[in-house]
Motif scaffolding. Sequence first.
Motif, PDB file in Angstrom:
ATOM      1  N   THR A  83       0.837  -1.211   0.000  1.00 27.36           N
ATOM      2  CA  THR A  83       0.000   0.000   0.000  1.00 27.36           C
ATOM      3  C   THR A  83       0.865   1.252   0.000  1.00 27.36           C
ATOM      4  O   THR A  83       0.521   2.234  -0.660  1.00 27.36           O
ATOM      5  CB  THR A  83      -0.960   0.018   1.200  1.00 27.36           C
ATOM      6  N   VAL A  84       1.982   1.218   0.702  1.00 27.68           N
ATOM      7  CA  VAL A  84       2.883   2.379   0.700  1.00 27.68           C
ATOM      8  C   VAL A  84       3.414   2.622  -0.709  1.00 27.68           C
ATOM      9  O   VAL A  84       3.427   3.768  -1.193  1.00 27.68           O
ATOM     10  CB  VAL A  84       4.040   2.181   1.714  1.00 27.68           C
ATOM     11  N   VAL A  85       3.832   1.570  -1.385  1.00 25.45           N
ATOM     12  CA  VAL A  85       4.307   1.706  -2.769  1.00 25.45           C
ATOM     13  C   VAL A  85       3.186   2.213  -3.663  1.00 25.45           C
ATOM     14  O   VAL A  85       3.400   3.064  -4.531  1.00 25.45           O
ATOM     15  CB  VAL A  85       4.889   0.369  -3.282  1.00 25.45           C
ATOM     16  N   SER A  86       1.967   1.746  -3.449  1.00 29.91           N
ATOM     17  CA  SER A  86       0.818   2.211  -4.230  1.00 29.91           C
ATOM     18  C   SER A  86       0.585   3.709  -4.014  1.00 29.91           C
ATOM     19  O   SER A  86       0.313   4.445  -4.961  1.00 29.91           O
ATOM     20  CB  SER A  86      -0.429   1.410  -3.848  1.00 29.91           C
ATOM     21  N   PHE A  87       0.699   4.174  -2.763  1.00 32.01           N
ATOM     22  CA  PHE A  87       0.542   5.604  -2.479  1.00 32.01           C
ATOM     23  C   PHE A  87       1.649   6.431  -3.133  1.00 32.01           C
ATOM     24  O   PHE A  87       1.391   7.508  -3.679  1.00 32.01           O
ATOM     25  CB  PHE A  87       0.541   5.865  -0.974  1.00 32.01           C
ATOM     26  N   ILE A  88       2.878   5.933  -3.102  1.00 28.45           N
ATOM     27  CA  ILE A  88       3.995   6.669  -3.712  1.00 28.45           C
ATOM     28  C   ILE A  88       3.819   6.754  -5.220  1.00 28.45           C
ATOM     29  O   ILE A  88       3.955   7.832  -5.816  1.00 28.45           O
ATOM     30  CB  ILE A  88       5.344   6.015  -3.333  1.00 28.45           C
ATOM     31  N   ILE A  89       3.507   5.635  -5.861  1.00 31.13           N
ATOM     32  CA  ILE A  89       3.300   5.642  -7.310  1.00 31.13           C
ATOM     33  C   ILE A  89       2.110   6.523  -7.670  1.00 31.13           C
ATOM     34  O   ILE A  89       2.166   7.297  -8.630  1.00 31.13           O
ATOM     35  CB  ILE A  89       3.135   4.210  -7.844  1.00 31.13           C
ATOM     36  N   GLY A  90       1.041   6.435  -6.893  1.00 35.88           N
ATOM     37  CA  GLY A  90      -0.134   7.269  -7.150  1.00 35.88           C
ATOM     38  C   GLY A  90       0.179   8.748  -7.052  1.00 35.88           C
ATOM     39  O   GLY A  90      -0.265   9.548  -7.878  1.00 35.88           O
ATOM     40  N   THR A  91       0.956   9.131  -6.055  1.00 35.39           N
ATOM     41  CA  THR A  91       1.325  10.542  -5.891  1.00 35.39           C
ATOM     42  C   THR A  91       2.191  11.017  -7.053  1.00 35.39           C
ATOM     43  O   THR A  91       1.963  12.101  -7.599  1.00 35.39           O
ATOM     44  CB  THR A  91       2.062  10.744  -4.553  1.00 35.39           C
ATOM     45  N   ILE A  92       3.179  10.227  -7.428  1.00 38.77           N
ATOM     46  CA  ILE A  92       4.051  10.608  -8.547  1.00 38.77           C
ATOM     47  C   ILE A  92       3.238  10.741  -9.833  1.00 38.77           C
ATOM     48  O   ILE A  92       3.378  11.722 -10.575  1.00 38.77           O
ATOM     49  CB  ILE A  92       5.203   9.595  -8.719  1.00 38.77           C
ATOM     50  N   LEU A  93       2.367   9.778 -10.112  1.00 36.51           N
ATOM     51  CA  LEU A  93       1.573   9.833 -11.342  1.00 36.51           C
ATOM     52  C   LEU A  93       0.608  11.014 -11.335  1.00 36.51           C
ATOM     53  O   LEU A  93       0.421  11.683 -12.358  1.00 36.51           O
ATOM     54  CB  LEU A  93       0.808   8.525 -11.551  1.00 36.51           C
ATOM     55  N   LEU A  94      -0.010  11.289 -10.191  1.00 33.06           N
ATOM     56  CA  LEU A  94      -0.950  12.410 -10.117  1.00 33.06           C
ATOM     57  C   LEU A  94      -0.238  13.739 -10.347  1.00 33.06           C
ATOM     58  O   LEU A  94      -0.721  14.587 -11.109  1.00 33.06           O
ATOM     59  CB  LEU A  94      -1.661  12.401  -8.771  1.00 33.06           C
ATOM     60  N   ILE A  95       0.915  13.922  -9.726  1.00 36.73           N
ATOM     61  CA  ILE A  95       1.670  15.164  -9.933  1.00 36.73           C
ATOM     62  C   ILE A  95       2.159  15.245 -11.378  1.00 36.73           C
ATOM     63  O   ILE A  95       2.104  16.310 -11.998  1.00 36.73           O
ATOM     64  CB  ILE A  95       2.834  15.271  -8.940  1.00 36.73           C
ATOM     65  N   ALA A  96       2.623  14.128 -11.925  1.00 36.17           N
ATOM     66  CA  ALA A  96       3.061  14.124 -13.327  1.00 36.17           C
ATOM     67  C   ALA A  96       1.901  14.487 -14.245  1.00 36.17           C
ATOM     68  O   ALA A  96       2.085  15.204 -15.233  1.00 36.17           O
ATOM     69  CB  ALA A  96       3.629  12.761 -13.703  1.00 36.17           C
ATOM     70  N   GLY A  97       0.709  14.011 -13.936  1.00 36.85           N
ATOM     71  CA  GLY A  97      -0.461  14.363 -14.731  1.00 36.85           C
ATOM     72  C   GLY A  97      -0.813  15.833 -14.614  1.00 36.85           C
ATOM     73  O   GLY A  97      -1.202  16.474 -15.587  1.00 36.85           O
ATOM     74  N   MET A  98      -0.672  16.384 -13.425  1.00 37.06           N
ATOM     75  CA  MET A  98      -0.996  17.802 -13.230  1.00 37.06           C
ATOM     76  C   MET A  98      -0.030  18.715 -13.973  1.00 37.06           C
ATOM     77  O   MET A  98      -0.425  19.757 -14.471  1.00 37.06           O
ATOM     78  CB  MET A  98      -0.986  18.138 -11.739  1.00 37.06           C
ATOM     79  N   TYR A  99       1.230  18.337 -14.023  1.00 37.61           N
ATOM     80  CA  TYR A  99       2.222  19.156 -14.705  1.00 37.61           C
ATOM     81  C   TYR A  99       2.466  18.717 -16.146  1.00 37.61           C
ATOM     82  O   TYR A  99       3.319  19.282 -16.819  1.00 37.61           O
ATOM     83  CB  TYR A  99       3.547  19.151 -13.941  1.00 37.61           C
ATOM     84  N   GLY A 100       1.726  17.744 -16.640  1.00 35.14           N
ATOM     85  CA  GLY A 100       1.982  17.192 -17.957  1.00 35.14           C
ATOM     86  C   GLY A 100       1.108  17.718 -19.067  1.00 35.14           C
ATOM     87  O   GLY A 100       1.206  17.250 -20.191  1.00 35.14           O
ATOM     88  N   LYS A 101       0.253  18.683 -18.779  1.00 36.81           N
ATOM     89  CA  LYS A 101      -0.661  19.188 -19.806  1.00 36.81           C
ATOM     90  C   LYS A 101       0.103  20.020 -20.841  1.00 36.81           C
ATOM     91  O   LYS A 101       0.924  20.860 -20.500  1.00 36.81           O
ATOM     92  CB  LYS A 101      -1.759  20.028 -19.165  1.00 36.81           C
ATOM     93  N   VAL A 102      -0.190  19.752 -22.105  1.00 36.68           N
ATOM     94  CA  VAL A 102       0.495  20.420 -23.208  1.00 36.68           C
ATOM     95  C   VAL A 102      -0.496  21.283 -23.975  1.00 36.68           C
ATOM     96  O   VAL A 102      -1.644  20.898 -24.172  1.00 36.68           O
ATOM     97  CB  VAL A 102       1.108  19.373 -24.179  1.00 36.68           C
ATOM     98  N   GLY A 103      -0.047  22.428 -24.381  1.00 41.39           N
ATOM     99  CA  GLY A 103      -0.858  23.310 -25.206  1.00 41.39           C
ATOM    100  C   GLY A 103       0.031  24.057 -26.176  1.00 41.39           C
ATOM    101  O   GLY A 103       1.262  23.995 -26.107  1.00 41.39           O
ATOM    102  N   THR A 104      -0.591  24.778 -27.078  1.00 44.11           N
ATOM    103  CA  THR A 104       0.189  25.596 -28.008  1.00 44.11           C
ATOM    104  C   THR A 104       0.841  26.735 -27.235  1.00 44.11           C
ATOM    105  O   THR A 104       0.383  27.086 -26.138  1.00 44.11           O
ATOM    106  CB  THR A 104      -0.712  26.164 -29.115  1.00 44.11           C
TER     107      THR A 104
END
Length: 164
Positions: free
Chosen positions: A115-136
């Motif tokens: 569960t700890v690994v799941s929380f760490i991976i979830g946090t990394i993926l969520l932050i990566a998703g928040m900063y990963g938006k691309v636009g012109t």
Amino acid sequence: MHLPLNHRLRPQWRFLAGLCGAYLLVFGIVGAVRSAGEPFFSRADTDALGLKTNPAFAWLSIIVGAVVLGGAFIGRNVDHWINMIGGAVFLLAGLFMLLLMQTPANKLNFEVATTVVSFIIGTILLIAGMYGKVGTPAEAIAEEVLRHSTRPGDKFAVKPHANK
């Protein structure tokens, strides 16, 4: 909700999301090899990379790892959505499996470390998703102007003053 467009740290977060996908893929492959021949939802002491696993969890990890790694390679806004959704799913899965850990409903053979690994991976993926938006570039400039603009009537707004 404000998500930055073309953030300067986007490549680093995309790389970290790719590492999470690669970890999941390797964990799944090692887990599938080590748990081969066991019942699909086994609760045995089989481990892979230090975490308990079973065939169901191993194959789920292979699939999810391939999707996350593929999203990191594709980029654009595909990785943004995969990471946002995947991050939320990992956080919720860690929470639910923590709740169900000592019950017969623990079909994926989770333990506290998992569960700890799941929380760490979830946090990394969520932050990566928040900063990963691309636009012109024009959309990014418009977003930056909007982010720094003030609303009429805002009592904390900096008011321009006339030179005397």
